[in-house]
Design a protein around this motif. Structure first.
Motif, PDB file in Angstrom:
ATOM      1  N   ALA A   1      -2.873   6.415   2.357  1.00 38.50           N
ATOM      2  CA  ALA A   1      -2.911   5.007   1.961  1.00 38.50           C
ATOM      3  C   ALA A   1      -2.875   4.061   3.157  1.00 38.50           C
ATOM      4  O   ALA A   1      -3.702   3.162   3.280  1.00 38.50           O
TER       5      ALA A   1
ATOM      6  N   SER B   1       1.710   3.846  -3.233  1.00 37.76           N
ATOM      7  CA  SER B   1       1.455   5.283  -3.144  1.00 37.76           C
ATOM      8  C   SER B   1       2.699   6.079  -3.507  1.00 37.76           C
ATOM      9  O   SER B   1       2.614   7.087  -4.223  1.00 37.76           O
TER      10      SER B   1
ATOM     11  N   TYR C   1       0.836  -1.199   0.000  1.00 35.92           N
ATOM     12  CA  TYR C   1       0.000   0.000   0.000  1.00 35.92           C
ATOM     13  C   TYR C   1       0.872   1.250   0.000  1.00 35.92           C
ATOM     14  O   TYR C   1       0.658   2.191  -0.772  1.00 35.92           O
TER      15      TYR C   1
ATOM     16  N   SER D   1       1.597   9.415   1.691  1.00 41.23           N
ATOM     17  CA  SER D   1       1.398   7.971   1.577  1.00 41.23           C
ATOM     18  C   SER D   1       0.910   7.380   2.887  1.00 41.23           C
ATOM     19  O   SER D   1       0.033   6.511   2.903  1.00 41.23           O
TER      20      SER D   1
END
Length: 287
Positions: free
Chosen positions: A192, A178, A174, A188
């Protein structure tokens, strides 16, 4: 032979786990039965309206109104949430994604140590440090503000620990995805990683709020213990938990039954908060 022995062990452990789960459920069920079996008839005897919305708590005059204590519990818990949740989440984010390893080795044990401090010690700290400080600043030391600050500090370890674990459980893909799309480290993490961990974070908040609602000794020492409707956030108050602790030792007959009914109200209060958080969690998961 080994296969049979393994099957026996596995079957035994299944039975043990089933029994422990059943005992846990049975314990909760017995508590609920005891509370409601004793509390609901008492509410009917006093009068539901007089009990829940009465403004005066005076057992010697057979007056058992707990509305001021309900409001006090809501205000103190709400204040603790406003103070503890943002601080706890930001601290968890820092520990999980921003903290250097050397500093983490110091901060993490300190957070864990906060969780092990008895509530009476927090109460002494509030009585010796917070109460005089707020007395000097606002002219009122034992108040809703003092109790909210103290409870906000007390729920930090629970929120930080659970939230940090949830943030670390998010797959690294993840975060890396990002970054690959051009986001900064901070973006991020907040855009995310944080949303992906919201289920565990909400669970940590629920646990923290549960501790704030059920906390007694620290609140008894710094909230003022006045069973009256607060006029401001600097007023002294008495929460439902404090009321039960202060009077259960000498209460008899209807007085004692009214205190048990206070426990029923507190139980329903916690249940409603958990249901609200669960609804928010389901809505968040759906989106």
């Amino acid at each position: 032979m080994k296969h049979n022995l393994h099957a026996i062990r596995e079957g035994t452990m299944k039975v043990v786990f089933l029994l422990t789960a059943c005992i846990s459920i049975l314990a909760v069920a017995l508590i609920c039965i005891f509370l409601f079996a004793n509390g609901i008839p008492t509410m009917h005897k006093i009068g539901l309206g007089k009990f829940l919305f009465g403004m005066t708590w005076a057992p010697n005059q057979n007056l058992y109104g707990i509305f001021p204590m309900i409001i006090a519990s809501i205000l103190v818990t709400g204040g603790a949430i406003l103070i503890g949740v943002p601080l706890g989440l930001l601290c968890a984010l820092y520990l999980a994604r921003f903290c250097p390893k050397r500093l983490y080795s110091v901060l993490k044990p300190a957070v864990d140590l906060l969780a092990g401090i008895p509530s009476i010690v927090y109460g002494f700290f509030g009585l010796v440090v917070l109460v005089p400080a707020l007395q000097a600043m606002f002219g009122s030391g034992k108040s809703i503000v003092t109790a909210s600050i103290m409870l906000g500090i007390m729920i930090l370890p629970t929120i930080i620990s659970v939230s940090e674990s949830s943030l670390r459980a998010v797959p690294e893909s993840y975060y890396e995805g990002s970054l690959a799309l051009g986001a900064t480290h901070e973006r991020s993490v907040f855009s995310a990683v944080f949303p992906a961990a919201r289920s565990g974070i909400l669970a940590g908040i629920i646990l923290g709020v549960g501790r704030a609602i059920g906390e007694t000794m620290a609140v008894v020492m710094i909230a003022g213990n006045q069973p009256i409707l607060p006029k401001s956030l600097l007023s002294g108050v008495r929460t439902l938990t404090a009321n039960i602790v202060l009077e259960m030792g000498y209460a008899t007959d209807l007085h004692r039954e009214a205190l048990i009914a206070c426990g029923v109200v507190l139980f329903v209060f916690i249940l409603l908060i958990n249901l609200c958080f669960s609804a928010v969690k389901r809505k968040a998961d759906a989106t």
